[in-house]
Motif scaffolding. Structure first.
Motif, short mmCIF file in Angstrom:
data_model
loop_
_atom_site.label_atom_id
_atom_site.label_comp_id
_atom_site.label_asym_id
_atom_site.label_seq_id
_atom_site.Cartn_x
_atom_site.Cartn_y
_atom_site.Cartn_z
N GLY A 274 20.79 108.44 -5.01
CA GLY A 274 20.31 108.66 -3.81
C GLY A 274 21.63 109.01 -3.19
N HIS A 275 21.48 108.71 -1.75
CA HIS A 275 22.66 109.26 -0.90
C HIS A 275 23.32 108.11 -0.62
CE1 HIS A 275 21.54 113.35 -0.16
NE2 HIS A 275 20.32 112.96 0.00
N ILE A 276 24.77 107.90 -0.53
CA ILE A 276 25.60 107.07 0.24
C ILE A 276 25.12 106.98 1.58
CG2 ILE A 276 27.82 106.30 0.49
CD1 ILE A 276 28.58 108.03 -1.72
N ALA A 277 24.99 105.60 2.17
CA ALA A 277 24.74 105.29 3.48
C ALA A 277 25.60 105.91 4.55
CB ALA A 277 24.87 103.86 3.85
N GLU A 278 25.06 106.47 5.47
CA GLU A 278 25.73 107.23 6.47
C GLU A 278 26.75 106.53 7.34
OE1 GLU A 278 23.41 108.28 9.89
OE2 GLU A 278 24.79 110.02 10.61
N GLU A 279 26.55 105.46 7.47
CA GLU A 279 27.60 104.35 8.12
C GLU A 279 28.94 104.10 7.20
OE1 GLU A 279 24.62 103.44 7.74
OE2 GLU A 279 24.41 101.27 6.92
N GLN A 280 28.60 104.19 5.89
CA GLN A 280 29.65 104.03 4.96
C GLN A 280 30.41 105.19 4.90
OE1 GLN A 280 30.61 101.14 2.78
NE2 GLN A 280 32.23 102.49 3.21
N VAL A 281 29.83 106.63 4.96
CA VAL A 281 30.85 107.51 4.75
C VAL A 281 31.54 107.83 6.15
CG1 VAL A 281 30.65 110.21 4.62
CG2 VAL A 281 29.17 108.68 3.39
N LEU A 282 31.00 107.25 7.26
CA LEU A 282 31.35 107.35 8.34
C LEU A 282 32.87 106.46 8.46
CD1 LEU A 282 31.35 108.72 11.43
CD2 LEU A 282 30.22 106.51 11.95
N ALA A 283 32.59 105.22 8.00
CA ALA A 283 33.63 104.35 7.93
C ALA A 283 34.85 104.85 7.25
CB ALA A 283 33.30 102.73 7.64
N TRP A 284 34.69 105.53 5.96
CA TRP A 284 35.46 106.12 5.04
C TRP A 284 36.43 107.03 5.75
CZ3 TRP A 284 31.97 106.35 0.27
CH2 TRP A 284 31.94 104.64 -0.23
N GLY A 285 35.31 108.07 6.59
CA GLY A 285 36.00 109.15 7.07
C GLY A 285 37.07 108.93 8.28
N ILE A 286 36.81 107.85 8.98
CA ILE A 286 37.68 107.16 10.06
C ILE A 286 39.10 106.75 9.63
CG2 ILE A 286 38.02 105.59 11.68
CD1 ILE A 286 34.96 105.84 12.55
N GLU A 287 38.79 106.16 8.37
CA GLU A 287 40.11 105.46 7.65
C GLU A 287 41.09 106.56 7.10
OE1 GLU A 287 38.30 101.36 5.73
OE2 GLU A 287 39.95 102.42 4.85
N LEU A 288 40.19 107.73 6.60
CA LEU A 288 40.99 108.94 6.01
C LEU A 288 41.45 109.55 7.26
CD1 LEU A 288 38.24 110.21 3.44
CD2 LEU A 288 40.80 109.57 2.95
N CYS A 289 41.05 109.87 8.21
CA CYS A 289 41.66 110.47 9.70
C CYS A 289 42.92 109.67 10.06
CB CYS A 289 40.88 110.39 10.63
SG CYS A 289 39.50 111.68 10.67
N ASP A 290 42.78 108.10 9.72
CA ASP A 290 44.13 107.32 10.18
C ASP A 290 45.20 107.99 9.42
OD1 ASP A 290 43.28 105.88 12.04
OD2 ASP A 290 42.01 104.41 11.09
N VAL A 291 44.90 107.78 7.83
CA VAL A 291 45.92 108.13 7.19
C VAL A 291 46.62 109.49 7.21
CG1 VAL A 291 44.59 108.48 4.92
CG2 VAL A 291 47.03 107.75 4.78
#
Lengths: 629, 302
Positions: free
Chosen positions: A131-148
């Protein structure tokens, strides 16, 4: 001849057949290779123990890059570039970037020794999750990726472009934080020869193929990575730059509109239409979290736009019978004929719905009648085929079978062809009212025959499908896994039908060769309709499907609220189909978009009829409706 | 008299009733009518495929990395089958290790897999039906080739365009930028495959024109190839192969330098199928022969 290993363990050049270092190898007299943890285009990645720390187990990742350039000068340049970049990376200090401990070159192989990250990369996480990965999890990873990425883009004196953002290059460590693991450092080892594949097909922006690697490219590739994580649709399996064809919320309706919009902006084809900087991208993601409350783990589902698409459709007319209408109407000469479970065949004025006459059979009528010359022909639960005068509504003749008749009669060359629960397909001569022949099939025939090119196609209840010639001889036969109640249609020399085994089948009409089968989620008794290289069918899984006839791929599916047992019909640019949820749906057949729906008070299991801008449809609520198409 | 009028009227209604089934018709063009006439006159028994192929290393390469395969069977008589044909072209990727091995492996694995699947149906008594659909067999054959290439020749890559023909159904499995064309009796030419190349994609997106694509420096960059990448999603499709029409499968050594219109002209003007195929290869060489050239030309007779 058998080859034997001659070099013993512990040898530096102890390699497996495909050139990987074997475990136990002591590399550079310092790193004890434990196992291969990854394979890249340039070489392998190993987990190794650093022997300079004999009293503790210090694990490192050793990345091997094989220098394949044949020209010594080119090889030297590659090694120099590698060392220059390794030097830059060694100065980077960020929690999401693994530390670089060492680098060296042995013969034609260069090695980079990095911090070992204990975790899994996002590609593995995706493939292991259901099934799908939770939206909030993807969002949190996305923000960290933006940081790096912001850290890299802000590097002085020169910004660093990561160039290879994709799920497999992002590790999630034990603390659920992201680590970027594969820097563009390896890029200089790639040969740029004719016929090469695109580096990271699917994630890279269009301008990267013009040789430009800018911060904009990382923004696009991060957008592509988030798109993949949210939709589970691997862009490497899709044509390049086709994200717009796979809207996120269509693949995963749980994602908020806000998140989809942000990812779409990052994925714009033209670099200037994307976020200007990675900081802007991050801010947009943070705003998604604020607006939707996702970052507080408060899952506010997006407002569903309740379809205001008419309940205000007014029928042109409606006529009430005494029982359920399960059959399909036919129109002839301004009169609509429909059989009813109250045993009657009704004749109604097509324009006003005014009652003309009714003819009582001794059993319910569930099929579609056929009109020929002055008579209307239909079978009934009373085992008989009835021929009734359309002028008087009186019986002209009837023909007995040994079972109930649910199959609709088809008329061709002065014969009427239909199936019966007596397991036979019957051919009755209209001129003599006598049986011409009957073909025994071994099981009830509820499928209505399709006749084309002097061939008769139909299925039966044990899942056999037949092609008979006009004398009733079997030309070919095909076996489905379960019963075939649907009626076939032939389009471009291919015969299409559905089965209770949940498949939509496509067979060569001449030979019966199975060309393809399309799996639906549940069994089907829906007779397909074909138009413009699409075949349209439905299933008990509640969907109406449109499938490309050449490639057997789903073009769209439309969800109704209950089983789809009635069959679709095509008129102009729309498909009309009923559902057990009581609605008649009018859907644009090219796009799958709903144009309107009309509610009846009971399931619709028959097929609508569309003629001259009017749709006629019967419902289990006892009414037949005439609606504007 | 009344009965007579009624009868006419009734017939008219019959025609009107046809419209209920939403049959859309359009008049045929003269060329189409002509072609129908030709075919009706030259009815050929038993139905079969006329097959020919040609290959050249080209004028600028030393190594031939293309591979081609043709097989056609006709079983006619008391128990007759639709004619069976299998035609494959694979173009090994230049600049990669062992392009010629990859293309040859693809060819052998795919043809071997498909023939095994069909053996009991074509050559056994009693004939045993194939369980899987034509598209499933084709897809599985290509996936098997991918697996073998990844194992036996890692790092190499190849295109593959395979056509499995049964009677008048043509099932294509396709990865990369070799092409299959259908040429109809009315002189139309249709590419029935879609190149998995970067320039084709840019062209589809309207970013570059066909003319720009033809000279684009990255026109050889593929986004899908056998043996490359962990994932593979071959294109599968089934289209009618009408009697009298031609199937052309070729590598980019041909279509990259000989325009579609010229391909068509060469095929329709040649006195024989063999000559047509040779002339196609000669035309590619005359245009510089920058790459290996392979072509298979099939005509359906029936």
């Amino acid at each position: 001849m058998e080859t034997q290993r001659i070099d013993g363990p512990g040898n530096v050049e102890d390699r497996s057949e495909i050139g990987q270092l074997n475990s136990g190898t002591n590399l550079g007299n310092r790193y004890l290779i434990q196992e291969v943890i990854g394979v890249g285009g340039m070489g392998s990645v190993y987990r190794a123990r650093d022997l300079h720390f004999p009293n503790v187990v210090k694990l490192v990742a050793v990345k091997e890059m094989i220098n394949q350039a044949p020209d010594p000068l080119v090889r030297q340049t590659i090694v120099q570039n590698f060392e220059r970049e390794a030097n830059i990376l060694a100065t980077l200090s960020h929690p999401s970037i693994p530390r670089i401990y060492d680098y060296f070159t042995l013969d034609n192989r260069s090695y980079l020794v990095l911090e070992f990250v204990n975790g899994k990369d996002l590609e593995v996480i995706l493939s292991q999750s259901e099934g799908h990965i939770a939206e909030e999890q993807v969002l949190a990873w996305g923000i960290e990726l933006c940081d790096v990425l912001a850290f890299l883009h802000g590097h002085k004196p020169d910004p660093i472009v990561f160039r290879d953002m994709k799920p497999s290059n992002v590790m999630i460590n034990q603390h659920n934080h992201i680590v970027l693991v594969d820097f563009g450092i390896a890029k200089s080892f790639q040969s740029g020869q004719k016929g090469t594949m695109i580096g990271t097909e699917g994630y890279s922006p269009p301008e990267q193929y013009r040789g430009e690697a800018t911060a904009q490219a990382d923004i696009y590739a991060l957008g592509a990575t988030l798109h993949h994580l949210l939709t589970r649709r691997d862009p490497r399996l899709e044509p390049p730059f086709s994200f717009a064809e796979r809207p996120i919320r269509k693949m995963n309706p749980n994602v908020s509109m806000e998140f989809e919009t942000v990812v779409n902006t990052a994925l714009q084809y033209n670099a200037e239409d994307r976020y200007k900087t990675i900081e802007d991208f991050k801010e947009a993601l943070v705003n998604v979290g604020r607006k939707t409350g996702l970052l507080n783990r408060i899952n506010i589902s997006s407002p569903t736009s309740k379809s205001v698409l008419n309940n205000d459709i007014k029928p042109v007319w409606a006529f009430q019978c005494e029982d359920e209408l399960r059959g399909t109407p036919v129109l002839h000469n301004g009169v609509v004929y429909i059989g009813c479970y109250d045993n009657n065949l009704y004749a109604l004025s097509a324009s006003s719905g005014e009652f003309q006459w009714k003819y009582p059979a001794d059993g319910g009528i569930v099929s579609r009648p056929a009109v020929y010359d002055d008579a209307i022909y239909f079978g009934s639960e009373d085992h008989r085929l009835h021929a009734v005068s359309i002028r008087t509504g009186k019986l002209v003749w009837s023909y007995y079978t040994e079972g109930r008749i649910r199959s609709s009669p088809r008329i061709s060359d002065n014969h009427v062809f239909f199936g019966s629960d007596d397991t036979c397909l019957h051919a009755v001569n209209i001129a003599t009212n006598r049986e011409a022949w009957k073909a025994e099939t071994g099981s009830e025939v509820r499928s209505s025959p399709f006749i084309v090119n002097e061939m008769i196609y139909f299925g039966n209840e044990i899942g056999d499908f037949f092609a008979l010639d006009y004398r009733g001889n079997i030309k070919w036969r095909f076996k489905a896994k379960r019963s075939i109640t649907s009626s076939p249609c032939v389009y471009d020399n291919v015969v299409y039908f559905t089965s209770m085994d949940s498949h939509l089948y496509a067979l060569d009409a001449k030979s019966g060769w199975l060309i393809w089968r399309f799996r639906m989620d549940k069994p089907s008794i829906v007779s397909p309709a074909a138009v413009d290289n699409l075949v349209i069918a439905g299933s008990a899984d509640g969907h109406i499907y449109a499938v490309d006839v050449k490639a057997a791929r789903e073009v769209w599916r439309f969800k109704t609220e209950h089983q789809v047992n009635g069959s679709p019909v095509i008129y102009k640019d729309c498909v009309y189909c009923g559902s057990v949820d009581g609605y008649l749906y009018c859907i644009e057949y090219k796009t799958g978009r709903l144009r309107w729906k009309f509610e009846t008070k009971g399931p619709i299991t028959g097929t609508p009829l569309v003629y001259d801008e009017i749709v006629y449809v019967g419902s289990h609520d006892h009414f037949i409706y005439a609606l504007l198409a | 008299m009344l009965k007579f009028i009624k009868k006419i009227f009734g017939r008219n209604q019959q025609t009107a009733q046809q419209a209920l089934d939403n049959v859309v018709t359009a008049p045929l063009s003269d060329a189409q009518l002509q072609s129908i006439r030709t075919i009706t006159v030259n009815h050929y028994e038993p139905p079969q495929f006329l097959v020919t192929s040609a290959q050249s290393v080209g004028r600028q390469r030393e190594l031939n990395e293309d591979s081609l395969f043709t097989l056609s069977t006709t079983i006619a008589g008391h128990s007759s089958n639709a004619p069976f044909g299998l035609f494959i072209i694979a173009d090994g990727m230049g600049g990669h290790q062992y392009g010629e091995i990859a293309s040859n492996t693809a060819l052998r694995v795919i043809s071997g897999y498909i023939l095994k699947k069909f053996h009991n149906s074509l050559f056994n008594i009693p004939s045993m039906p194939v369980e899987e659909s034509l598209q499933e067999v084709m897809s599985a054959a290509i996936m098997e080739a991918q697996r073998v290439i990844l194992n036996e020749a890692p790092g190499s890559g190849t295109t593959v365009t395979a056509a499995l023909v049964l009677g008048q159904q043509l099932t294509i499995g396709h990865v990369g930028d070799s092409r299959a064309y259908l040429l109809y009796n009315d002189q139309r030419i249709d590419a029935i495959t879609r190149d998995h190349s970067l320039v084709r994609r840019l062209e589809e997106l309207g970013q570059i024109t066909a003319a720009e694509a033809a000279v684009h420096p990255q026109r050889n960059v593929l986004y899908r190839a056998l043996g490359q990448g962990e994932t593979l999603d071959p294109d599968l499709s089934t289209v009618p192969f009408p009697v009298g029409s031609y199937l052309l499968i070729c590598s980019d050594g041909l279509w990259g330098v000989v325009p579609d219109d010229e391909i068509k002209k060469i095929i329709f003007e040649a006195p024989t199928l063999q000559r047509a195929c040779q002339n196609l290869v000669s035309a590619a060489n005359a245009a510089g022969g920058p790459d290996n050239i392979s072509a298979i030309l099939v005509q359906s007779l029936g």
